[in-house]
Design an enzyme around this catalytic site. Structure first.
Site, short mmCIF file in Angstrom:
data_model
loop_
_atom_site.label_atom_id
_atom_site.label_comp_id
_atom_site.label_asym_id
_atom_site.label_seq_id
_atom_site.Cartn_x
_atom_site.Cartn_y
_atom_site.Cartn_z
N GLU A 13 -9.64 -14.06 -3.58
CA GLU A 13 -10.35 -13.50 -2.42
C GLU A 13 -10.57 -14.58 -1.36
O GLU A 13 -10.56 -15.76 -1.67
CB GLU A 13 -11.76 -13.05 -2.85
N LYS A 53 0.80 -1.23 0.00
CA LYS A 53 0.00 0.00 0.00
C LYS A 53 0.83 1.28 0.00
O LYS A 53 0.35 2.35 -0.37
CB LYS A 53 -0.99 0.00 1.16
N SER A 57 -8.25 1.37 9.06
CA SER A 57 -7.64 0.89 10.29
C SER A 57 -6.50 -0.05 9.93
O SER A 57 -5.86 -0.64 10.78
CB SER A 57 -8.67 0.16 11.14
N SER A 60 1.17 -9.98 -0.62
CA SER A 60 0.85 -8.55 -0.53
C SER A 60 1.28 -7.85 0.75
O SER A 60 1.43 -6.63 0.76
CB SER A 60 -0.65 -8.34 -0.77
N ASP A 74 -17.01 -10.81 -2.66
CA ASP A 74 -17.81 -9.79 -3.35
C ASP A 74 -17.32 -9.52 -4.77
O ASP A 74 -18.11 -9.34 -5.68
CB ASP A 74 -17.82 -8.49 -2.53
N GLY A 129 -15.62 -13.78 1.78
CA GLY A 129 -15.78 -12.38 1.35
C GLY A 129 -15.56 -12.26 -0.15
O GLY A 129 -14.69 -11.53 -0.61
C1 LIG Z 1 -5.22 -3.75 1.11
C2 LIG Z 1 -4.62 -5.09 1.05
C3 LIG Z 1 -5.04 -6.05 0.11
C4 LIG Z 1 -6.18 -5.80 -0.86
O1 LIG Z 1 -5.88 -4.77 -1.76
P1 LIG Z 1 -6.99 -4.10 -2.67
O2 LIG Z 1 -6.28 -3.10 -3.48
O3 LIG Z 1 -8.02 -3.50 -1.75
O4 LIG Z 1 -7.60 -5.19 -3.47
C5 LIG Z 1 -4.38 -7.26 0.05
N1 LIG Z 1 -3.37 -7.56 0.90
C6 LIG Z 1 -2.94 -6.66 1.83
C7 LIG Z 1 -1.82 -7.06 2.72
C8 LIG Z 1 -3.54 -5.41 1.93
O5 LIG Z 1 -3.11 -4.53 2.86
#
Ligand SMILES: *Cc1c(COP(=O)(O)O)cnc(C)c1O
Length: 326
Positions: free
Chosen positions: A208, A57, A82, A308, A214, A212
């Site tokens: 996903e 992010k 959060s 991620s 969606d 969840g």
């Molecule tokens: C926010 C987040 C996601 C999902 O990302 P999106 O862009 O909302 O699809 C996946 N993994 C981690 C670790 C995140 O912080």
């Protein structure tokens, strides 16, 4: 059917990559012979758990704040979160010398509140049961002239997230398949455009949590759906609805949305710790769990897997590892 235009292109991702150079970490790509054996494929893990603030992010937040007009930067930015977006916004804003306000629920983990404040953000607390965080955010933004930067449905956030896939392809070459963790679809939409451009023919899938799904429901029906807050340990993917901007891109560039169970996430977390010596949060395990549980046929393929993030509450790891065994 009207064709909705896409809000970003590969050029936006290339520009984000330039902006992020020397600010975001070019995260390592890891491999594991054992993982390859289990998946029957060649897996390349793009390890965003090693990114600044511990998740991808930071890419989107830094790119978005960087591209604001001078007057907007002067006035400051605001976000509600959060989770990882809060810390990403706080750190990126501090580095860029921009004032930042983060709207967080009163029951957010103390460690997350402290981390967000520690980066110098102005934290506004709201009552989850009685107040609407979006209304609070919009009111503060209007009163103080702040620019709202949402966690996924924002062009320069999506473009920033796409740089993860661009780097992965630059490092390992063209891919047959790319698997991407999915919440609101910011990471998936950016990575799908990057893969389409820098690795033409690469098939892209979002992953996903089963509880969840969606984005999967929306993708398969062609209509956005709204779901109640899903019960899953993948807290970064507890979104209730795919984004207005991310959805048309996902519809155009993504082949399908897959799901995995919370137990598979725990097993994947265990594999990452035990075999690869890396700490990955439940949401960060989504794409890898799909690969290692043969949710789609990967045999003989060269597969990119976005890992991620790694921000897991350390006190909960024992619980997750125990869940992996049931
Ligand atoms: C926010 C987040 C996601 C999902 O990302 P999106 O862009 O909302 O699809 C996946 N993994 C981690 C670790 C995140 O912080």
């Amino acid at each position: 059917m009207t064709v909705k235009p896409h809000c970003i292109t590969a050029a936006d991702i290339a520009k984000a990559a330039e902006i992020l150079q020397n600010h975001a970490i070019r995260t390592p790509v890891m491999t594991s012979r054992q993982a390859d054996e289990i998946a029957g494929a060649q897996l390349f893990f793009k390890c965003e758990n090693f990114q600044r603030i511990g998740a991808f992010k930071f890419r989107g937040a830094y790119n978005a704040i960087s591209q604001l007009a001078p007057a907007q930067r002067q006035a400051g930015v605001i976000a509600f979160s959060s989770g990882n977006h809060a810390q990403a916004m706080a750190l990126a804003a501090r580095e860029l010398g921009v004032n930042v306000t983060i709207v967080m629920p009163h029951d957010a983990p103390a460690a997350k509140l402290a981390a967000t404040r520690g980066y110098g953000a102005n934290v506004v607390i709201y009552q989850r049961q009685t107040e609407d965080r979006e209304a609070i955010t919009q009111r503060l933004a209007a009163e103080q002239g702040l620019t709202v930067i949402p966690p996924y449905d924002y062009p320069q956030v999506m473009a920033g997230q796409g740089t993860a896939a661009k780097e992965l392809i630059e490092e390992v070459g063209p891919l047959d398949i790319l698997l991407v963790c999915t919440g609101g679809g910011g990471l998936l939409s950016g990575c799908a455009i990057a893969a389409h451009h820098w690795s033409p023919g690469c098939r892209v899938f979002g992953v996903e949590p089963e509880a969840g799904n969606d984005v999967q429901q929306a993708f398969r029906s062609g209509e956005k759906v709204w779901i109640p807050v899903p019960k899953t340990i993948a807290d970064g993917a507890q979104t209730q609805q795919v984004g207005n901007l991310t959805f048309p891109i996902i519809q155009h560039y993504v082949e399908d949305i897959l799901t995995v169970t919370d137990q598979q996430l725990c097993q994947q977390m265990r594999f990452f710790m035990e075999r690869m010596k890396i700490v990955v949060e439940p949401t960060g395990c989504l794409a890898a769990a799909a690969a290692m549980n043969q949710v789609i046929d990967l045999r003989g393929k060269k597969v990119g897997v976005i890992v991620s993030g790694g921000n897991v509450d350390v006190d909960k790891i024992g619980q997750y590892l125990a869940m992996a065994q049931n």
